[in-house]
Design a protein around this motif. Structure first.
Motif, PDB file in Angstrom:
ATOM      1  N   MET A   1     -34.933   4.981 -14.928  1.00 36.55           N
ATOM      2  CA  MET A   1     -33.909   5.686 -14.154  1.00 36.55           C
ATOM      3  C   MET A   1     -33.063   4.664 -13.398  1.00 36.55           C
ATOM      4  N   ARG A   2     -31.760   4.827 -13.421  1.00 31.76           N
ATOM      5  CA  ARG A   2     -30.886   3.900 -12.712  1.00 31.76           C
ATOM      6  C   ARG A   2     -31.013   4.092 -11.210  1.00 31.76           C
ATOM      7  N   ARG A   3     -30.981   2.977 -10.476  1.00 26.48           N
ATOM      8  CA  ARG A   3     -31.121   3.013  -9.020  1.00 26.48           C
ATOM      9  C   ARG A   3     -30.030   2.175  -8.378  1.00 26.48           C
ATOM     10  N   ASN A   4     -29.705   2.493  -7.153  1.00 29.71           N
ATOM     11  CA  ASN A   4     -28.837   1.628  -6.361  1.00 29.71           C
ATOM     12  C   ASN A   4     -29.549   1.199  -5.078  1.00 29.71           C
ATOM     13  N   TRP A   5     -30.887   1.103  -5.157  1.00 29.03           N
ATOM     14  CA  TRP A   5     -31.714   0.707  -4.028  1.00 29.03           C
ATOM     15  C   TRP A   5     -32.945  -0.018  -4.569  1.00 29.03           C
ATOM     16  N   ALA A   6     -33.632  -0.762  -3.664  1.00 26.83           N
ATOM     17  CA  ALA A   6     -34.820  -1.546  -4.019  1.00 26.83           C
ATOM     18  C   ALA A   6     -34.502  -2.494  -5.169  1.00 26.83           C
ATOM     19  N   ALA A   7     -35.487  -2.853  -5.983  1.00 28.23           N
ATOM     20  CA  ALA A   7     -35.221  -3.705  -7.144  1.00 28.23           C
ATOM     21  C   ALA A   7     -34.538  -2.866  -8.219  1.00 28.23           C
ATOM     22  N   ARG A   8     -33.508  -3.445  -8.851  1.00 25.45           N
ATOM     23  CA  ARG A   8     -32.815  -2.713  -9.927  1.00 25.45           C
ATOM     24  C   ARG A   8     -32.221  -3.687 -10.929  1.00 25.45           C
ATOM     25  N   LEU A   9     -31.935  -3.148 -12.097  1.00 23.05           N
ATOM     26  CA  LEU A   9     -31.509  -3.956 -13.221  1.00 23.05           C
ATOM     27  C   LEU A   9     -30.305  -3.297 -13.878  1.00 23.05           C
ATOM     28  N   ARG A  10     -29.317  -4.125 -14.247  1.00 27.30           N
ATOM     29  CA  ARG A  10     -28.140  -3.634 -14.968  1.00 27.30           C
ATOM     30  C   ARG A  10     -27.915  -4.505 -16.190  1.00 27.30           C
ATOM     31  N   LEU A  11     -27.701  -3.877 -17.321  1.00 28.32           N
ATOM     32  CA  LEU A  11     -27.338  -4.582 -18.542  1.00 28.32           C
ATOM     33  C   LEU A  11     -25.908  -4.217 -18.897  1.00 28.32           C
ATOM     34  N   GLY A  12     -25.099  -5.196 -19.257  1.00 29.50           N
ATOM     35  CA  GLY A  12     -23.704  -4.922 -19.578  1.00 29.50           C
ATOM     36  C   GLY A  12     -23.067  -6.142 -20.213  1.00 29.50           C
ATOM     37  N   GLU A  23     -31.279  -7.355  -9.200  1.00 32.29           N
ATOM     38  CA  GLU A  23     -30.800  -7.195  -7.829  1.00 32.29           C
ATOM     39  C   GLU A  23     -31.850  -6.504  -6.984  1.00 32.29           C
ATOM     40  N   ASN A  24     -31.871  -6.860  -5.690  1.00 35.90           N
ATOM     41  CA  ASN A  24     -32.649  -6.110  -4.703  1.00 35.90           C
ATOM     42  C   ASN A  24     -31.862  -6.075  -3.401  1.00 35.90           C
ATOM     43  N   GLU A  25     -32.544  -5.822  -2.287  1.00 32.89           N
ATOM     44  CA  GLU A  25     -31.845  -5.694  -1.011  1.00 32.89           C
ATOM     45  C   GLU A  25     -31.215  -7.007  -0.553  1.00 32.89           C
ATOM     46  N   ARG A  26     -31.723  -8.136  -1.006  1.00 34.71           N
ATOM     47  CA  ARG A  26     -31.319  -9.436  -0.469  1.00 34.71           C
ATOM     48  C   ARG A  26     -30.631 -10.352  -1.472  1.00 34.71           C
ATOM     49  N   LEU A  27     -30.850 -10.128  -2.742  1.00 38.24           N
ATOM     50  CA  LEU A  27     -30.414 -11.087  -3.747  1.00 38.24           C
ATOM     51  C   LEU A  27     -29.824 -10.373  -4.954  1.00 38.24           C
ATOM     52  N   ARG A  28     -28.804 -10.989  -5.562  1.00 41.36           N
ATOM     53  CA  ARG A  28     -28.268 -10.517  -6.840  1.00 41.36           C
ATOM     54  C   ARG A  28     -28.118 -11.718  -7.769  1.00 41.36           C
ATOM     55  N   VAL A  29     -28.765 -11.650  -8.912  1.00 40.98           N
ATOM     56  CA  VAL A  29     -28.773 -12.743  -9.879  1.00 40.98           C
ATOM     57  C   VAL A  29     -28.269 -12.206 -11.213  1.00 40.98           C
ATOM     58  N   THR A  30     -27.268 -12.871 -11.774  1.00 42.73           N
ATOM     59  CA  THR A  30     -26.720 -12.475 -13.073  1.00 42.73           C
ATOM     60  C   THR A  30     -26.939 -13.594 -14.077  1.00 42.73           C
ATOM     61  N   LEU A 146     -37.495 -10.595 -10.397  1.00 44.05           N
ATOM     62  CA  LEU A 146     -37.082 -10.410  -9.005  1.00 44.05           C
ATOM     63  C   LEU A 146     -37.872  -9.247  -8.427  1.00 44.05           C
ATOM     64  N   ARG A 147     -38.525  -9.496  -7.296  1.00 42.02           N
ATOM     65  CA  ARG A 147     -39.356  -8.478  -6.662  1.00 42.02           C
ATOM     66  C   ARG A 147     -38.641  -7.855  -5.466  1.00 42.02           C
ATOM     67  N   GLU A 148     -39.025  -6.654  -5.145  1.00 43.98           N
ATOM     68  CA  GLU A 148     -38.430  -5.914  -4.027  1.00 43.98           C
ATOM     69  C   GLU A 148     -38.562  -6.688  -2.724  1.00 43.98           C
ATOM     70  N   GLY A 149     -37.463  -6.751  -1.956  1.00 46.64           N
ATOM     71  CA  GLY A 149     -37.512  -7.283  -0.603  1.00 46.64           C
ATOM     72  C   GLY A 149     -37.510  -8.785  -0.466  1.00 46.64           C
ATOM     73  N   THR A 150     -37.473  -9.547  -1.565  1.00 48.43           N
ATOM     74  CA  THR A 150     -37.525 -10.999  -1.481  1.00 48.43           C
ATOM     75  C   THR A 150     -36.146 -11.597  -1.735  1.00 48.43           C
ATOM     76  N   ALA A 151     -35.983 -12.856  -1.337  1.00 49.37           N
ATOM     77  CA  ALA A 151     -34.785 -13.620  -1.688  1.00 49.37           C
ATOM     78  C   ALA A 151     -35.179 -14.758  -2.611  1.00 49.37           C
ATOM     79  N   ALA A 152     -36.110 -14.468  -3.528  1.00 51.07           N
ATOM     80  CA  ALA A 152     -36.655 -15.490  -4.415  1.00 51.07           C
ATOM     81  C   ALA A 152     -36.618 -15.010  -5.858  1.00 51.07           C
TER      82      ALA A 152
END
Length: 336
Positions: A1-12, A23-30, A146-152
């Motif tokens: 299920m798509r989310r816009n909170w906690a850990a989430r993943l987008r393919l495009g 992506e999570n609350e602190r970090l976004r990595v592409t 990428l885990r929830e709540g981390t910047a790692a």
């Protein structure tokens, strides 16, 4: 299920190339499975700081070379958007290994990788990228997590020799930093006891300079263009271009920081060297034209930047026995 909170993943896609965003609350990595598995975004969201340097030429699709001849340097340089690249099975200048001509920085950074979703939950997201080299019989897998709540960001990579023969390779993480994160006066910190090897000493009989004791008390080493470099401080724009190599890591890590920082950790038993190169606007010809202000801090298996043949000759090349797999764990965490 798509989310816009906690850990989430987008393919495009980005500019026509397949992309995956963790992506999570602190970090976004592409990352770009469509181009070498390159990391093209490492954004600390609370401070809007992207640690990835992006080249002025922007993102270019390496498949355009299929429509015309490409030389051994242009395959990498003409499509170098900045970001962070996987370098394998050769590092630096074009080289020849057992009849295989290897281009600048090897093969995998310009190849499309397969992408598989391993985890997609509020607690963690993960993708596995994989590719086979075309000129040497290797397979590479790379898991980004990428885990929830981390910047790692956590990464586990594997390279496998699929031949019945003993083979060599160079393996590196081409991580570079630039504006707006990288600024004059930013600090670089390493473990104690690291040995610094100037580029010319890596080619000729080595003269090594040891990092003594304190984290900021680095040696001053000769610069290729004349003068000297204090390796712990990021120079002003216009400082000479240069590269040095470091080894003697009992622990593989470094920190680079200004108002905010990043700590990179890796297994130094697999990648015992750290390449440090700087291009700060002094090069006014191809390919930089005076537009680059960037520093690379790149964990590597081998040295120098002369390609696999030189690493084999000096005994620093990675050795993979028939059907052997080597595993590398590394990660990057924001220091806020």
């Amino acid at each position: 299920m798509r989310r816009n909170w906690a850990a989430r993943l987008r393919l495009g896609t980005i500019d026509g190339l397949r992309a995956a965003t963790l992506e999570n609350e602190r970090l976004r990595v592409t990352v770009l499975p469509g181009k070498g598995g390159d990391v093209v975004e490492f954004l600390h969201k609370p401070t809007d700081t992207d640690f990835v340097w992006l080249s002025p030429q922007g993102l270019r699709d390496p498949r355009e070379h299929l429509q015309g001849a490409a030389d051994d340097v242009a395959q990498f340089v003409d499509h170098y958007e900045g970001g962070w690249q996987e370098i394998f099975p050769s590092g630096g200048a074009p080289s020849e290994y057992r009849g295989a001509r290897l281009a600048q920085h090897g093969e995998v950074s310009g190849l499309p990788w397969e992408c598989e979703v391993l985890a997609d939950s509020p607690e963690e997201v993960a993708v596995r990228l994989s590719v086979r080299t075309r000129r040497l019989p290797y397979r590479i897998e790379k898991v980004f997590r990428l885990r929830e709540g981390t910047a790692a960001l956590e990464v586990e990579a594997r390279v496998t020799n699929e031949a019945d023969l003993r083979l060599h390779a160079m393996w590196g993480q081409h991580i570079v930093y630039g504006l707006p994160f990288l600024r004059p006066g930013a600090r670089i910190r390493l473990p104690e006891g690291v040995t610094v090897i100037p580029h010319e000493s890596a080619i000729n009989p080595p003269t090594r300079r040891v990092h003594p004791g304190g984290p900021w008390e680095w040696p001053v080493v000769p610069a290729a263009g004349g003068g000297e470099i204090d390796l712990s401080v990021v120079p002003e724009r216009g400082a000479p271009s240069d590269i040095v190599y470091m080894t003697g890591f009992t622990e593989g890590w470094y920190e680079i920081s200004g108002d905010i920082g990043l700590r990179v950790e890796w297994d130094a038993t697999v990648l015992p060297y750290l390449w440090m190169w700087q291009e700060l606007g002094a090069s006014t010809g191809y390919p930089w034209w005076g537009r680059a202000y960037t520093i690379g801090l790149e964990p590597f298996s081998s040295m120098p930047t002369d390609g696999l043949a030189s690493a084999v000759a000096n005994g620093t090349a990675l050795v993979l026995e028939p059907h052997e797999t080597k595993v590398l764990k590394f990660g990057a965490e924001v220091i806020a």
